[in-house]
Design an enzyme around this catalytic site. Structure first.
Site, mmCIF file in Angstrom:
data_model
loop_
_atom_site.group_PDB
_atom_site.id
_atom_site.type_symbol
_atom_site.label_atom_id
_atom_site.label_comp_id
_atom_site.label_asym_id
_atom_site.label_seq_id
_atom_site.Cartn_x
_atom_site.Cartn_y
_atom_site.Cartn_z
ATOM 1 N N GLN A 1 0.843 -1.190 0.000
ATOM 2 C CA GLN A 1 0.000 0.000 0.000
ATOM 3 C C GLN A 1 0.881 1.244 0.000
ATOM 4 O O GLN A 1 1.784 1.392 0.821
ATOM 5 C CB GLN A 1 -0.934 0.075 1.205
ATOM 6 C CG GLN A 1 -1.940 1.225 0.987
ATOM 7 C CD GLN A 1 -2.826 1.523 2.166
ATOM 8 O OE1 GLN A 1 -2.355 1.957 3.203
ATOM 9 N NE2 GLN A 1 -4.129 1.309 2.005
ATOM 10 N N CYS B 1 -6.668 7.976 5.405
ATOM 11 C CA CYS B 1 -6.125 8.349 6.715
ATOM 12 C C CYS B 1 -6.847 9.576 7.275
ATOM 13 O O CYS B 1 -6.877 10.634 6.637
ATOM 14 C CB CYS B 1 -4.636 8.620 6.609
ATOM 15 S SG CYS B 1 -3.900 9.048 8.193
ATOM 16 N N ASN C 1 -15.252 -2.250 4.294
ATOM 17 C CA ASN C 1 -14.381 -2.175 5.468
ATOM 18 C C ASN C 1 -15.115 -1.416 6.570
ATOM 19 O O ASN C 1 -15.795 -0.427 6.301
ATOM 20 C CB ASN C 1 -13.079 -1.466 5.078
ATOM 21 C CG ASN C 1 -12.126 -1.234 6.242
ATOM 22 O OD1 ASN C 1 -11.590 -0.149 6.394
ATOM 23 N ND2 ASN C 1 -11.913 -2.240 7.070
ATOM 24 N N GLY C 2 -14.963 -1.904 7.794
ATOM 25 C CA GLY C 2 -15.552 -1.217 8.934
ATOM 26 C C GLY C 2 -16.442 -2.120 9.758
ATOM 27 O O GLY C 2 -17.422 -2.681 9.257
ATOM 28 N N ASP C 3 -16.081 -2.299 11.032
ATOM 29 C CA ASP C 3 -16.881 -3.061 11.994
ATOM 30 C C ASP C 3 -17.008 -4.540 11.647
ATOM 31 O O ASP C 3 -18.058 -5.159 11.850
ATOM 32 C CB ASP C 3 -18.276 -2.448 12.156
ATOM 33 C CG ASP C 3 -18.238 -1.066 12.781
ATOM 34 O OD1 ASP C 3 -17.152 -0.660 13.250
ATOM 35 O OD2 ASP C 3 -19.281 -0.384 12.807
ATOM 36 N N ARG D 1 -9.040 -3.582 12.398
ATOM 37 C CA ARG D 1 -8.904 -3.667 13.859
ATOM 38 C C ARG D 1 -9.415 -4.985 14.434
ATOM 39 O O ARG D 1 -8.990 -5.395 15.512
ATOM 40 C CB ARG D 1 -9.629 -2.479 14.502
ATOM 41 C CG ARG D 1 -8.970 -1.130 14.210
ATOM 42 C CD ARG D 1 -9.807 0.020 14.748
ATOM 43 N NE ARG D 1 -11.103 0.089 14.098
ATOM 44 C CZ ARG D 1 -12.216 0.518 14.670
ATOM 45 N NH1 ARG D 1 -12.199 0.917 15.927
ATOM 46 N NH2 ARG D 1 -13.353 0.555 14.002
#
Length: 376
Positions: free
Chosen positions: A74, A105, A207-209, A232
């Site tokens: 990346q 970001c 992407n996310g959760d 995460r």
């Protein structure tokens, strides 16, 4: 179920999100071991300027294990010319098989200079960067990762998605949050579905959760996206990728690895050992591992003193001895599979003066916006 990234077939359609200081070669090795080598595992974010200048730290970060296929880097850059040079260097020196560009970001020291998730607001600058990357990539596929926008009043992802398609980007990953949300609140999966509808020509990744394999399967079912990007959710849980393989390939809905503390401790020591080998210094490896301790031990019954000692260990022997003092027969704790890592949000995105005046002006972003920081 297969995700196609240029010539690369990714099965199951699962991607490890680039995370600064986390997704280095040792952590990617652990995740690949648990997945049986299946999926796509992206390097931590590399700044284009540092790569072109052959910064020593950066050159270590782009090292790939011989078993990593495809090799995925990346890149983060704010200057079209420098991005083009970095991509050409990757091609000419055979440094990777896939290039992902970061526009997600949300960190203030980056957005205040016009970088990261602030950059797609400047549509022409985004187009110039994508054009330079794709035109210099040769046969290598170029993908991009972004957020919904700056805040709810300045949403950019649909425009950015169309620009990406027009400039030859191979796939897009969308984190369903704005920069203003940072990592707080709930990811907007509906936005992922809207992006998929807007750019049917190329794969869209969500992407996310995603905290479990069930979350990943549910995201794909509810949004129609072509794959998932896991960030995460795998902190201190590299075995999550084994769950994901099971869920997608074997119909293992509800599959959830629940290692005992003994098994977790074994992975912790291996992780620290791999870091030491990669850094060619055991002490530096164990020190670098310290940031992972709280994630691995989340929810387990460990006294505060022992936690403190684990967080300052400086050798593999010391780490192993401290872990041996724990009740290693503890079962996986309830609730330990949920959110981890940064969860705080913020309300205001710091931007350059006048940044929002015209989304189409010819913005120039200085080198100070190109910092090593989170991938977003």
């Amino acid at each position: 179920m297969t995700l196609q990234i240029g010539p690369h077939s990714v099965q199951p359609p699962v991607v490890l999100a680039p995370m600064a200081g986390i997704t280095n070669a040792p952590f990617r090795t652990l995740c690949r071991e648990f997945s049986g080598g299946k999926g796509l595992f992206v390097s931590e974010m590399i700044t284009t300027r540092a790569l072109v200048e052959r910064d020593a730290k950066t050159m270590r970060l782009i090292h790939f294990d011989g078993t990593e296929k495809p090799r995925s880097i990346q890149l983060y850059g704010v200057d079209p010319v420098t991005v083009g040079k970095a991509v050409r260097m990757i091609v000419d020196e055979d440094l990777a098989d896939h290039i992902d560009l970061n526009f997600g970001c949300p960190v203030p020291k980056v957005t205040r200079k016009g970088g990261g998730s602030a950059l797609p607001y400047k549509r022409n600058l985004l187009r110039s960067i994508l054009r330079e990357a794709v035109s210099n990539a040769g046969t290598l596929p170029v993908t991009m990762k972004m957020r919904k926008g700056i805040d709810d009043e300045h949403i950019t992802y649909l425009d950015a998605g169309r620009i990406a398609v027009e400039e030859g980007v191979t796939a897009i990953a969308l984190h369903g949050r704005t920069a203003a949300q940072h990592y707080g609140g709930t990811a907007d999966w509906d936005a992922i579905a809207r992006l998929k509808e807007a750019v049917p020509e190329i794969p869209v990744l969500g992407n996310g959760d995603i905290w479990s394999a069930d979350d990943a399967v549910r995201m794909m079912r509810e949004t129609g996206c072509d794959g998932v990007v896991v960030g995460r959710g795998c902190l201190g849980r590299p075995w999550l990728f084994g769950d994901l393989v099971s869920a997608f390939e074997e119909g293992g809905a509800g599959t959830c690895a629940s290692p005992t503390l003994r098994e977790v401790a074994r992975v912790m020591v291996r992780h620290a050992q791999l870091l030491g080998e990669w850094l060619e210094n055991e002490e530096r490896g164990v020190i670098d591992f310290r940031k992972h301790v709280a994630w691995y031990t989340k929810g387990f019954s460990i006294g505060s003193e022992l936690r403190k000692k684990l967080a300052i260990a400086s050798s593999l022997d010391e780490l192993g001895a401290l872990l041996s003092e724990l009740d290693l027969d503890q079962s996986w704790p309830l609730g330990a599979d949920g959110p981890r890592g940064r969860t705080s949000g913020r309300n205001r995105v710091v931007l350059p003066e006048g940044w929002l005046d015209d989304p189409y002006d010819c913005a120039i972003v200085g080198a100070e916006a190109e910092l090593d920081t989170s991938g977003g």
